[in-house]
Design an enzyme around this catalytic site. Structure first.
Site, PDB file in Angstrom:
ATOM      1  N   CYS A  75      -2.969   0.664  -7.521  1.00 48.63           N
ATOM      2  CA  CYS A  75      -1.696   1.325  -7.235  1.00 48.63           C
ATOM      3  C   CYS A  75      -1.993   2.716  -6.708  1.00 48.63           C
ATOM      4  O   CYS A  75      -2.461   3.580  -7.442  1.00 48.63           O
ATOM      5  CB  CYS A  75      -0.828   1.401  -8.488  1.00 48.63           C
ATOM      6  SG  CYS A  75       0.707   2.312  -8.227  1.00 48.63           S
ATOM      7  N   HIS A 161      -1.672  -7.548   0.420  1.00 48.43           N
ATOM      8  CA  HIS A 161      -0.503  -7.085   1.177  1.00 48.43           C
ATOM      9  C   HIS A 161      -0.309  -7.926   2.429  1.00 48.43           C
ATOM     10  O   HIS A 161      -1.269  -8.254   3.126  1.00 48.43           O
ATOM     11  CB  HIS A 161      -0.676  -5.628   1.604  1.00 48.43           C
ATOM     12  CG  HIS A 161      -0.614  -4.662   0.473  1.00 48.43           C
ATOM     13  ND1 HIS A 161       0.556  -4.046   0.069  1.00 48.43           N
ATOM     14  CD2 HIS A 161      -1.580  -4.208  -0.358  1.00 48.43           C
ATOM     15  CE1 HIS A 161       0.289  -3.262  -0.961  1.00 48.43           C
ATOM     16  NE2 HIS A 161      -0.990  -3.337  -1.240  1.00 48.43           N
ATOM     17  N   GLU A 210       7.403  -4.959  -3.622  1.00 50.90           N
ATOM     18  CA  GLU A 210       6.213  -5.121  -4.461  1.00 50.90           C
ATOM     19  C   GLU A 210       6.348  -6.350  -5.359  1.00 50.90           C
ATOM     20  O   GLU A 210       7.404  -6.578  -5.954  1.00 50.90           O
ATOM     21  CB  GLU A 210       5.993  -3.881  -5.325  1.00 50.90           C
ATOM     22  CG  GLU A 210       5.564  -2.652  -4.540  1.00 50.90           C
ATOM     23  CD  GLU A 210       5.005  -1.574  -5.436  1.00 50.90           C
ATOM     24  OE1 GLU A 210       4.238  -1.914  -6.362  1.00 50.90           O
ATOM     25  OE2 GLU A 210       5.343  -0.400  -5.229  1.00 50.90           O
ATOM     26  N   CYS A 219       5.034   3.012  -1.914  1.00 51.68           N
ATOM     27  CA  CYS A 219       3.904   2.180  -2.326  1.00 51.68           C
ATOM     28  C   CYS A 219       2.668   2.699  -1.605  1.00 51.68           C
ATOM     29  O   CYS A 219       2.563   2.565  -0.379  1.00 51.68           O
ATOM     30  CB  CYS A 219       4.171   0.713  -1.989  1.00 51.68           C
ATOM     31  SG  CYS A 219       2.787  -0.383  -2.389  1.00 51.68           S
ATOM     32  N   GLY A 222       0.487  -0.040  -0.220  1.00 54.75           N
ATOM     33  CA  GLY A 222       1.246  -0.633   0.877  1.00 54.75           C
ATOM     34  C   GLY A 222       1.174   0.213   2.136  1.00 54.75           C
ATOM     35  O   GLY A 222       1.063  -0.321   3.253  1.00 54.75           O
TER      36      GLY A 222
END
Length: 276
Positions: A75, A161, A210, A219, A222
């Site tokens: 994260c 992703h 997410e 994110c 991301g």
């Protein structure tokens, strides 16, 4: 069990930070869901737990749990909050940290003000590493959803992703298409889905659905994955500003086999205690 916590956010992507070094913490998926509940708990997108490292070269280890109680690998916004958290709670005096995650080792640098720079490591692009079911590597892949074929990029930043290009990110079907791609059979560990609008070679806009959370204000992984995918398609330069609903991140990636660097803010909201 009484737990001390700190509420933090990175561009509105919010976290409950738990010090698992100075206090004993035993979390079940049910307790994580209670912490993350915005009506009956503290409320957050993810719960982050700081632990002692398992290897001598690292300063800390931290674990990441989504609001649904499931543990995930990485994260980016949480990593920035983690760096500020361990400094503010006086768990370290360092400004440069090496941290273990389930997705690998991260290098964190605390800058001036609330800015933190994170070496996110080299993105994984081979389908088996993501994981993504495909015969071979490609910059983009066709993905069929409900009879319609979408073109996606597939990237792992320690977590998987899918990246779709859109003309207008505000009109993108984030909350209808996002969950369908999240659970698509070609992503055996589910996937985070980014909807990317490229405004110029240095400016982009992004919304992310997410896995296990839904759409968030920001994110970090991301944003990194979106820039990598756009760079592979020849659409952006090495350094790109990514505008998310919660604010802006700066992402740098110079190409294959090179690490991705993410820079952005981390903010402490308040400290508290909760009984579970």
């Amino acid at each position: 069990m009484r737990i001390k916590f700190t509420k933090m956010h990175g561009l509105g992507n919010d976290f409950v930070m738990l010090d698992g070094i100075s206090q004993r913490i035993k979390l079940s998926p049910e307790k994580i869901r209670r912490l993350a509940d915005r009506h009956f708990g503290v409320g957050c997108d993810q719960v982050l737990v700081v632990e002692p490292p398992r290897t001598p070269d690292a300063d800390f280890r931290y674990r990441i749990y989504n609001a649904d109680g499931g543990e995930v690998e990485n994260c980016g916004n949480g990593a920035r909050c983690f760096a500020r958290f361990v400094r503010e709670r006086r768990l370290t005096g360092k400004r440069q940290l090496v941290v273990e995650t389930a997705g690998g080792i991260l290098q964190l640098n605390l800058l001036e003000g609330d800015q933190v720079s994170v070496d996110m490591g080299v993105p994984a692009l081979e389908p088996k590493q993501i994981p993504f079911i495909a015969d071979r590597y490609a910059d983009t892949y066709p993905l069929e959803v409900d009879g319609e074929v979408y073109t996606i990029g597939a990237v792992s930043m320690g977590n998987p992703h899918a990246v779709l290009l859109v003309d207008d990110v505000e009109q993108a079907p984030v909350n209808t298409l996002g969950p369908k791609i999240e659970s698509h059979e070609r992503f055996p560990q589910r996937v985070n889905t980014g909807f990317l609008q490229v405004d110029s070679r240095t400016e982009t806009r992004l919304r992310v659905f997410e896995r296990g959370v839904g759409e968030t204000r920001a994110c970090g992984t991301g944003a990194c994955a979106a820039v990598v995918s756009a760079h592979q398609r020849g659409l952006v330069d090495d350094t790109v500003r990514v505008q998310l609903p919660g604010g802006t991140l700066t992402i740098h990636w110079s190409g294959p086999e090179q690490p991705v660097t993410m820079t952005g803010p981390a903010t402490t909201v308040y400290h508290g205690q909760i009984i579970l």
